[in-house]
Design a protein around this motif. Structure first.
Motif, PDB file in Angstrom:
ATOM      1  N   LEU A  88      10.188  -4.966   2.090  1.00 35.95           N
ATOM      2  CA  LEU A  88      11.556  -4.922   2.602  1.00 35.95           C
ATOM      3  C   LEU A  88      11.850  -3.577   3.260  1.00 35.95           C
ATOM      4  CD1 LEU A  88      13.275  -6.730  -0.373  1.00 35.95           C
ATOM      5  CD2 LEU A  88      13.254  -7.544   1.999  1.00 35.95           C
ATOM      6  N   GLU A  89      11.333  -2.516   2.686  1.00 33.95           N
ATOM      7  CA  GLU A  89      11.477  -1.201   3.303  1.00 33.95           C
ATOM      8  C   GLU A  89      10.706  -1.144   4.619  1.00 33.95           C
ATOM      9  OE1 GLU A  89      11.932   1.212  -0.950  1.00 33.95           O
ATOM     10  OE2 GLU A  89      10.052   1.290   0.184  1.00 33.95           O
ATOM     11  N   GLY A  90       9.562  -1.833   4.671  1.00 32.00           N
ATOM     12  CA  GLY A  90       8.797  -1.899   5.910  1.00 32.00           C
ATOM     13  C   GLY A  90       9.576  -2.605   6.998  1.00 32.00           C
ATOM     14  N   ILE A  91      10.207  -3.724   6.659  1.00 30.29           N
ATOM     15  CA  ILE A  91      11.041  -4.442   7.632  1.00 30.29           C
ATOM     16  C   ILE A  91      12.166  -3.544   8.122  1.00 30.29           C
ATOM     17  CG2 ILE A  91      12.641  -6.375   7.930  1.00 30.29           C
ATOM     18  CD1 ILE A  91      10.897  -7.948   5.925  1.00 30.29           C
ATOM     19  N   GLN A  92      12.768  -2.816   7.192  1.00 34.12           N
ATOM     20  CA  GLN A  92      13.873  -1.924   7.552  1.00 34.12           C
ATOM     21  C   GLN A  92      13.427  -0.841   8.524  1.00 34.12           C
ATOM     22  OE1 GLN A  92      15.775   0.123   4.204  1.00 34.12           O
ATOM     23  NE2 GLN A  92      17.744  -0.432   5.082  1.00 34.12           N
TER      24      GLN A  92
ATOM     25  N   LEU B 132       0.786   0.346   1.785  1.00 35.41           N
ATOM     26  CA  LEU B 132       1.300   0.570   0.435  1.00 35.41           C
ATOM     27  C   LEU B 132       1.217   2.044   0.048  1.00 35.41           C
ATOM     28  CD1 LEU B 132      -0.125  -2.484  -1.551  1.00 35.41           C
ATOM     29  CD2 LEU B 132       2.110  -2.232  -0.462  1.00 35.41           C
ATOM     30  N   GLU B 133       0.121   2.671   0.450  1.00 38.83           N
ATOM     31  CA  GLU B 133      -0.068   4.079   0.098  1.00 38.83           C
ATOM     32  C   GLU B 133       0.780   5.002   0.956  1.00 38.83           C
ATOM     33  OE1 GLU B 133      -4.229   4.856   0.370  1.00 38.83           O
ATOM     34  OE2 GLU B 133      -4.751   3.589  -1.330  1.00 38.83           O
ATOM     35  N   GLU B 134       0.947   4.642   2.216  1.00 37.74           N
ATOM     36  CA  GLU B 134       1.732   5.465   3.139  1.00 37.74           C
ATOM     37  C   GLU B 134       2.615   4.536   3.968  1.00 37.74           C
ATOM     38  OE1 GLU B 134       1.070   8.982   6.478  1.00 37.74           O
ATOM     39  OE2 GLU B 134      -0.640   8.066   5.485  1.00 37.74           O
ATOM     40  N   PRO B 135       3.848   4.265   3.490  1.00 38.61           N
ATOM     41  CA  PRO B 135       4.708   3.250   4.106  1.00 38.61           C
ATOM     42  C   PRO B 135       5.388   3.711   5.397  1.00 38.61           C
ATOM     43  CG  PRO B 135       5.848   4.264   2.276  1.00 38.61           C
ATOM     44  CD  PRO B 135       4.452   4.842   2.276  1.00 38.61           C
ATOM     45  N   THR B 136       4.577   4.021   6.388  1.00 35.51           N
ATOM     46  CA  THR B 136       5.114   4.413   7.686  1.00 35.51           C
ATOM     47  C   THR B 136       5.278   3.175   8.560  1.00 35.51           C
ATOM     48  OG1 THR B 136       2.909   4.720   8.642  1.00 35.51           O
ATOM     49  CG2 THR B 136       3.915   6.623   7.541  1.00 35.51           C
ATOM     50  N   LEU B 137       6.077   3.313   9.617  1.00 34.57           N
ATOM     51  CA  LEU B 137       6.241   2.216  10.572  1.00 34.57           C
ATOM     52  C   LEU B 137       4.897   1.852  11.192  1.00 34.57           C
ATOM     53  CD1 LEU B 137       7.821   0.257  12.335  1.00 34.57           C
ATOM     54  CD2 LEU B 137       8.372   2.185  13.850  1.00 34.57           C
ATOM     55  N   GLU B 138       4.091   2.856  11.492  1.00 35.83           N
ATOM     56  CA  GLU B 138       2.778   2.607  12.093  1.00 35.83           C
ATOM     57  C   GLU B 138       1.904   1.754  11.178  1.00 35.83           C
ATOM     58  OE1 GLU B 138      -1.147   5.044  13.803  1.00 35.83           O
ATOM     59  OE2 GLU B 138       0.531   6.119  12.887  1.00 35.83           O
TER      60      GLU B 138
ATOM     61  N   ALA C  12      -0.291  -3.723   9.559  1.00 39.13           N
ATOM     62  CA  ALA C  12      -0.397  -4.817   8.592  1.00 39.13           C
ATOM     63  C   ALA C  12       0.189  -6.101   9.173  1.00 39.13           C
ATOM     64  CB  ALA C  12       0.308  -4.440   7.293  1.00 39.13           C
ATOM     65  N   ARG C  13       1.329  -5.991   9.842  1.00 38.57           N
ATOM     66  CA  ARG C  13       1.954  -7.159  10.480  1.00 38.57           C
ATOM     67  C   ARG C  13       1.028  -7.757  11.533  1.00 38.57           C
ATOM     68  NH1 ARG C  13       5.574  -7.273  13.672  1.00 38.57           N
ATOM     69  NH2 ARG C  13       6.735  -9.131  13.071  1.00 38.57           N
ATOM     70  N   LYS C  14       0.418  -6.887  12.329  1.00 39.70           N
ATOM     71  CA  LYS C  14      -0.452  -7.352  13.399  1.00 39.70           C
ATOM     72  C   LYS C  14      -1.628  -8.152  12.848  1.00 39.70           C
ATOM     73  CE  LYS C  14      -3.130  -5.730  17.377  1.00 39.70           C
ATOM     74  NZ  LYS C  14      -3.615  -4.537  18.140  1.00 39.70           N
ATOM     75  N   CYS C  15      -2.162  -7.704  11.725  1.00 44.24           N
ATOM     76  CA  CYS C  15      -3.280  -8.426  11.108  1.00 44.24           C
ATOM     77  C   CYS C  15      -2.864  -9.826  10.672  1.00 44.24           C
ATOM     78  CB  CYS C  15      -3.816  -7.646   9.914  1.00 44.24           C
ATOM     79  SG  CYS C  15      -4.753  -6.183  10.375  1.00 44.24           S
TER      80      CYS C  15
ATOM     81  N   MET D 155      -7.660  -7.064   6.921  1.00 39.93           N
ATOM     82  CA  MET D 155      -6.286  -7.092   6.453  1.00 39.93           C
ATOM     83  C   MET D 155      -6.105  -6.227   5.218  1.00 39.93           C
ATOM     84  SD  MET D 155      -3.209  -8.143   6.732  1.00 39.93           S
ATOM     85  CE  MET D 155      -1.914  -7.610   5.645  1.00 39.93           C
ATOM     86  N   THR D 156      -7.044  -6.288   4.313  1.00 38.63           N
ATOM     87  CA  THR D 156      -6.902  -5.572   3.042  1.00 38.63           C
ATOM     88  C   THR D 156      -6.705  -4.081   3.254  1.00 38.63           C
ATOM     89  OG1 THR D 156      -8.283  -7.215   1.939  1.00 38.63           O
ATOM     90  CG2 THR D 156      -7.949  -5.126   0.817  1.00 38.63           C
ATOM     91  N   ASP D 157      -7.528  -3.460   4.113  1.00 39.85           N
ATOM     92  CA  ASP D 157      -7.417  -2.024   4.340  1.00 39.85           C
ATOM     93  C   ASP D 157      -6.063  -1.662   4.934  1.00 39.85           C
ATOM     94  OD1 ASP D 157      -9.943  -1.639   3.359  1.00 39.85           O
ATOM     95  OD2 ASP D 157     -10.909  -1.546   5.326  1.00 39.85           O
ATOM     96  N   ASP D 158      -5.605  -2.430   5.938  1.00 39.40           N
ATOM     97  CA  ASP D 158      -4.322  -2.142   6.571  1.00 39.40           C
ATOM     98  C   ASP D 158      -3.174  -2.338   5.592  1.00 39.40           C
ATOM     99  OD1 ASP D 158      -5.018  -1.453   9.323  1.00 39.40           O
ATOM    100  OD2 ASP D 158      -5.757  -3.495   9.453  1.00 39.40           O
ATOM    101  N   PHE D 159      -3.278  -3.352   4.742  1.00 37.75           N
ATOM    102  CA  PHE D 159      -2.233  -3.613   3.764  1.00 37.75           C
ATOM    103  C   PHE D 159      -2.139  -2.467   2.762  1.00 37.75           C
ATOM    104  CE2 PHE D 159      -0.831  -5.744  -0.257  1.00 37.75           C
ATOM    105  CZ  PHE D 159       0.460  -6.020   0.152  1.00 37.75           C
ATOM    106  N   PHE D 160      -3.275  -2.017   2.270  1.00 35.34           N
ATOM    107  CA  PHE D 160      -3.251  -0.937   1.294  1.00 35.34           C
ATOM    108  C   PHE D 160      -2.897   0.400   1.923  1.00 35.34           C
ATOM    109  CE2 PHE D 160      -5.642  -3.997  -1.309  1.00 35.34           C
ATOM    110  CZ  PHE D 160      -4.884  -3.909  -2.470  1.00 35.34           C
TER     111      PHE D 160
END
Length: 204
Positions: free
Chosen positions: A94-98, A9-15, A20-23, A1-6
């Protein structure tokens, strides 16, 4: 989870947000209707700011509200660095949700907790008027706003996670009163929003 979360944060793409959500969803401790947010709010009520700031688990990591609560706690502790970090996290999520949709039924926003819907509405300047649960191939929360907009949230993963709950247990976990109004659509239940006492730390 940590790697996907960061990565997100570093590259806030939908992918990256989707990873991160999947984890979170696949974690055995994921519980979309857990009391974790209420526990954080209780820490604020008790002015237990260090406890609030130190609380972390899988149900809070992608919760905008959790990070806003922790931002407030950090401010009360005079921890400016943590305050800024938590504010950044809340808005990044919130931007990720958007990024997950446009709020239409064809492209609904995706959330992990019911509180995320309220937080996102505040983020885009809308206020809840009516909430409807729509069960079709997917499960949606259909939000009607005070401005007259209809906004769909895809809660399929949340719903599947608690599929073993009784209907009464699920309604209770959502904090919804027993009074329900049946919609003309047999797959939809319209739910008057619960009127809550405004909290002094309300963020949106």
């Amino acid at each position: 989870m940590t790697d996907d979360f960061f990565d997100f944060l570093e590259e806030p793409t939908l992918e990256n947000f989707s990873k991160a959500r999947k984890c979170v969803i696949e974690n055995e401790n994921y519980s979309p209707y857990s009391d974790d947010i209420k526990n954080l709010e209780r820490f604020l009520q008790e002015e237990a700011y260090e406890e609030a700031l130190a609380t972390n688990n899988i149900n809070l990591i992608l919760s905008p509200r959790a990070h806003m609560i922790k931002k407030y706690a950090a401010k009360q502790l005079g921890n400016e660095e943590a305050e800024q970090a938590e504010y950044f996290l809340a808005h990044r999520i919130l931007e990720g949700i958007q990024s997950t949709g446009d709020g239409s039924k064809a492209q609904p926003y995706k959330v992990l907790r019911v509180e995320d819907e309220r937080d996102f509405l505040g983020f885009i300047g809308e206020t809840l008027k009516m909430q409807s649960l729509v069960k079709e191939e997917k499960t949606y929360d259909l939000i009607t706003t005070e401005s007259g907009k209809s906004i769909y949230f895809d809660i399929t993963e949340c719903y599947l996670k608690v599929a073993s709950f009784s209907f009464e247990d699920m309604m209770d976990s959502l904090g919804i009163e027993e009074e329900l109004k049946d919609d003309s659509n047999e797959n939809s239940v319209s739910i008057p929003p619960k009127v809550e006492k405004k909290k002094w730390w309300k963020f949106w």
